[in-house]
Design a protein around this motif. Sequence first.
Motif, PDB file in Angstrom:
ATOM      1  N   ILE A 176       0.620  99.262  34.666  1.00 31.40           N
ATOM      2  CA  ILE A 176       1.606 100.347  34.684  1.00 31.40           C
ATOM      3  C   ILE A 176       0.962 101.625  35.218  1.00 31.40           C
ATOM      4  CG2 ILE A 176       3.063 101.806  33.232  1.00 31.40           C
ATOM      5  CD1 ILE A 176       3.442  99.327  31.428  1.00 31.40           C
ATOM      6  N   GLY A 177      -0.318 101.823  34.864  1.00 27.39           N
ATOM      7  CA  GLY A 177      -1.051 102.968  35.389  1.00 27.39           C
ATOM      8  C   GLY A 177      -1.120 102.949  36.909  1.00 27.39           C
ATOM      9  N   ALA A 178      -1.225 101.754  37.473  1.00 26.74           N
ATOM     10  CA  ALA A 178      -1.246 101.625  38.935  1.00 26.74           C
ATOM     11  C   ALA A 178       0.089 102.062  39.527  1.00 26.74           C
ATOM     12  CB  ALA A 178      -1.555 100.181  39.329  1.00 26.74           C
ATOM     13  N   LEU A 179       1.188 101.733  38.834  1.00 25.17           N
ATOM     14  CA  LEU A 179       2.504 102.182  39.297  1.00 25.17           C
ATOM     15  C   LEU A 179       2.618 103.702  39.210  1.00 25.17           C
ATOM     16  CD1 LEU A 179       4.846  99.522  37.604  1.00 25.17           C
ATOM     17  CD2 LEU A 179       4.104  99.591  39.985  1.00 25.17           C
ATOM     18  N   VAL A 180       2.077 104.271  38.134  1.00 22.16           N
ATOM     19  CA  VAL A 180       2.089 105.729  37.987  1.00 22.16           C
ATOM     20  C   VAL A 180       1.216 106.377  39.055  1.00 22.16           C
ATOM     21  CG1 VAL A 180       1.499 107.657  36.458  1.00 22.16           C
ATOM     22  CG2 VAL A 180       2.525 105.575  35.505  1.00 22.16           C
ATOM     23  N   HIS A 181       0.017 105.820  39.246  1.00 26.36           N
ATOM     24  CA  HIS A 181      -0.964 106.366  40.195  1.00 26.36           C
ATOM     25  C   HIS A 181      -0.430 106.370  41.627  1.00 26.36           C
ATOM     26  CE1 HIS A 181      -4.809 107.453  41.887  1.00 26.36           C
ATOM     27  NE2 HIS A 181      -4.868 106.328  42.593  1.00 26.36           N
ATOM     28  N   THR A 182       0.316 105.329  42.000  1.00 26.44           N
ATOM     29  CA  THR A 182       0.852 105.238  43.364  1.00 26.44           C
ATOM     30  C   THR A 182       2.193 105.952  43.512  1.00 26.44           C
ATOM     31  OG1 THR A 182       1.828 103.082  42.786  1.00 26.44           O
ATOM     32  CG2 THR A 182      -0.326 103.058  43.871  1.00 26.44           C
ATOM     33  N   GLY A 183       2.681 106.555  42.433  1.00 26.28           N
ATOM     34  CA  GLY A 183       3.900 107.352  42.518  1.00 26.28           C
ATOM     35  C   GLY A 183       5.195 106.597  42.366  1.00 26.28           C
ATOM     36  N   VAL A 184       5.132 105.312  42.005  1.00 24.01           N
ATOM     37  CA  VAL A 184       6.347 104.498  41.908  1.00 24.01           C
ATOM     38  C   VAL A 184       7.251 105.004  40.789  1.00 24.01           C
ATOM     39  CG1 VAL A 184       7.258 102.193  41.433  1.00 24.01           C
ATOM     40  CG2 VAL A 184       5.226 102.464  42.866  1.00 24.01           C
ATOM     41  N   ILE A 185       6.685 105.187  39.591  1.00 23.38           N
ATOM     42  CA  ILE A 185       7.497 105.602  38.448  1.00 23.38           C
ATOM     43  C   ILE A 185       8.018 107.023  38.632  1.00 23.38           C
ATOM     44  CG2 ILE A 185       7.455 106.061  35.968  1.00 23.38           C
ATOM     45  CD1 ILE A 185       5.573 103.743  35.625  1.00 23.38           C
ATOM     46  N   SER A 186       7.194 107.910  39.173  1.00 21.91           N
ATOM     47  CA  SER A 186       7.640 109.284  39.425  1.00 21.91           C
ATOM     48  C   SER A 186       8.812 109.308  40.396  1.00 21.91           C
ATOM     49  CB  SER A 186       6.493 110.121  40.005  1.00 21.91           C
ATOM     50  OG  SER A 186       5.487 110.309  39.061  1.00 21.91           O
ATOM     51  N   ARG A 187       8.729 108.474  41.429  1.00 21.29           N
ATOM     52  CA  ARG A 187       9.807 108.430  42.420  1.00 21.29           C
ATOM     53  C   ARG A 187      11.106 107.938  41.795  1.00 21.29           C
ATOM     54  NH1 ARG A 187      12.208 111.010  46.123  1.00 21.29           N
ATOM     55  NH2 ARG A 187      13.224 109.743  47.739  1.00 21.29           N
ATOM     56  N   LEU A 188      11.010 106.909  40.971  1.00 16.24           N
ATOM     57  CA  LEU A 188      12.194 106.394  40.286  1.00 16.24           C
ATOM     58  C   LEU A 188      12.794 107.456  39.370  1.00 16.24           C
ATOM     59  CD1 LEU A 188      11.024 102.783  39.306  1.00 16.24           C
ATOM     60  CD2 LEU A 188      12.760 103.381  41.003  1.00 16.24           C
ATOM     61  N   ALA A 189      11.943 108.143  38.639  1.00 18.77           N
ATOM     62  CA  ALA A 189      12.421 109.177  37.717  1.00 18.77           C
ATOM     63  C   ALA A 189      13.066 110.339  38.471  1.00 18.77           C
ATOM     64  CB  ALA A 189      11.259 109.673  36.864  1.00 18.77           C
ATOM     65  N   GLU A 190      12.478 110.721  39.616  1.00 23.51           N
ATOM     66  CA  GLU A 190      13.026 111.811  40.418  1.00 23.51           C
ATOM     67  C   GLU A 190      14.405 111.453  40.966  1.00 23.51           C
ATOM     68  OE1 GLU A 190      10.194 112.727  43.412  1.00 23.51           O
ATOM     69  OE2 GLU A 190       8.749 113.604  42.016  1.00 23.51           O
ATOM     70  N   LEU A 191      14.540 110.211  41.453  1.00 27.18           N
ATOM     71  CA  LEU A 191      15.828 109.767  41.975  1.00 27.18           C
ATOM     72  C   LEU A 191      16.905 109.835  40.899  1.00 27.18           C
ATOM     73  CD1 LEU A 191      14.724 106.674  44.108  1.00 27.18           C
ATOM     74  CD2 LEU A 191      15.614 108.856  44.969  1.00 27.18           C
ATOM     75  N   ALA A 192      16.531 109.422  39.691  1.00 27.79           N
ATOM     76  CA  ALA A 192      17.482 109.464  38.579  1.00 27.79           C
ATOM     77  C   ALA A 192      17.831 110.899  38.214  1.00 27.79           C
ATOM     78  CB  ALA A 192      16.906 108.743  37.373  1.00 27.79           C
ATOM     79  N   ALA A 193      16.814 111.763  38.203  1.00 26.69           N
ATOM     80  CA  ALA A 193      17.030 113.152  37.799  1.00 26.69           C
ATOM     81  C   ALA A 193      17.874 113.922  38.819  1.00 26.69           C
ATOM     82  CB  ALA A 193      15.688 113.848  37.599  1.00 26.69           C
ATOM     83  N   HIS A 194      17.632 113.676  40.100  1.00 26.09           N
ATOM     84  CA  HIS A 194      18.325 114.447  41.141  1.00 26.09           C
ATOM     85  C   HIS A 194      19.708 113.896  41.448  1.00 26.09           C
ATOM     86  CE1 HIS A 194      14.976 117.085  41.808  1.00 26.09           C
ATOM     87  NE2 HIS A 194      14.158 116.103  42.140  1.00 26.09           N
ATOM     88  N   ALA A 195      20.035 112.741  40.885  1.00 28.25           N
ATOM     89  CA  ALA A 195      21.359 112.151  41.130  1.00 28.25           C
ATOM     90  C   ALA A 195      22.440 112.826  40.308  1.00 28.25           C
ATOM     91  CB  ALA A 195      21.332 110.662  40.808  1.00 28.25           C
ATOM     92  N   THR A 196      22.051 113.770  39.451  1.00 32.95           N
ATOM     93  CA  THR A 196      23.022 114.390  38.540  1.00 32.95           C
ATOM     94  C   THR A 196      23.758 115.562  39.147  1.00 32.95           C
ATOM     95  OG1 THR A 196      21.345 115.903  37.646  1.00 32.95           O
ATOM     96  CG2 THR A 196      21.569 113.742  36.590  1.00 32.95           C
TER      97      THR A 196
END
Length: 428
Positions: free
Chosen positions: A290-310
Amino acid sequence: MTAVAIAVFVVAYLLIATEKIPKTAAALGGAGIVLALGVTGSEEAFFSRETGVDWDVIFLLLGMMVIVSILRRTGVFEYTAIWAAKRAKGSPLRVMILLVLITAVASALLDNVTTVLLIAPVTLLVCDRLAVSPVPFLIAEVLASNIGGTATLIGDPPNIIIGSRAGLTFNDFLVHLAPLVVIQIAVFVAVLPLLFRGSFTVDESRVAEVMALNEREAIRDTRLLIKCGIVLAAVFTAFIGHSVFHLEPAIVALLGAGVLVLISRTRPEEYLAGVEWETLLFFAGLFIMIGALVHTGVISRLAELAAHATGGNALVSVMLILAVSALLSGIIDNIPYVATMAPLVADLAAGLADPAHAQALWWSLAMGADFGGNLTAVGASANVVMLGIARREGYPISFWEFTRKGAVVTAITILLSAPYLWVRYFLL
């Protein structure tokens, strides 16, 4: 590297879910691959709070496992098992309800992982006395622990992260989340007969045998029990007084374990026998992937997409965070998810003029992450610990067996959370 991190996680997750190979092997194998390919390095995997192994969780588990291992020698779990069975008049359903309520309350006062470690041995013993399968009871308890732990700052690890980031106190969590948790537990208890129908048949002769037992005879070592009681009282006090003593739960657990080993004079082979080494290694591997997903920006990108969709709408933001948090926390474990999402929620909250709406964002994150931890067998630390205990005791619970029940409970809790958020923070 992003594609590699995603591919490794997906393959490992499928192996864990399908149980084609042992889940610990899948987690460690995936961790080894992302390290070997340079997707993440040793610095990120072992020393970073954002992308590495959460050593606080690992050592909290280790310390409590040692304490529980020594406590087991006193016979107190047998005592509690007989007491619970007799108070429930030998009815498996009433036993389940009693243990679920104890688990939920204890998870709010301690943390859900510690509660699971303490309640599982009792459950195994009472089910053995009644000759019923402990699997439904263990699943029900871990689901209750994730619900009950939502009520307080220390009840579920993600809450500690949220409290620190948002400046929320123990009382804030109690005032805003405890009322909802009471409702959730009441509904959960009401659906237990349907959720686990067919699991409450018992031989009346076994009930008679249990009712004839004297629970006091189960205590084998009174002096050791007193020592364990003193250490546990100190440990629990330090857990609850986290904001006063400024000691992390992991440090408290390790200190408690060390003191108990010293004063009980227990041999290493005795107290280490109760440590779930496979569970600890599984966590380490999962954290690294999971740290690898965080490190490569995968989770941040998913969270940003969710946050900006509002589109800046506070109510839509709250509901979207609730739904997305429930889904993602159930898939990737709620601790790293909340650690990644917290800065984004802070940015969203800062942009809202109404303080109640801003605070609602944090409560939606807490509800989604905590309740969403019930979605799958790897959604929360307590789930992994409980399944590890069940497997070691000869009652393996498959990924899908847990998830079928957990998904139903997650859906119920999220559906109850949405109107609570709307009414309390937008209508009142």
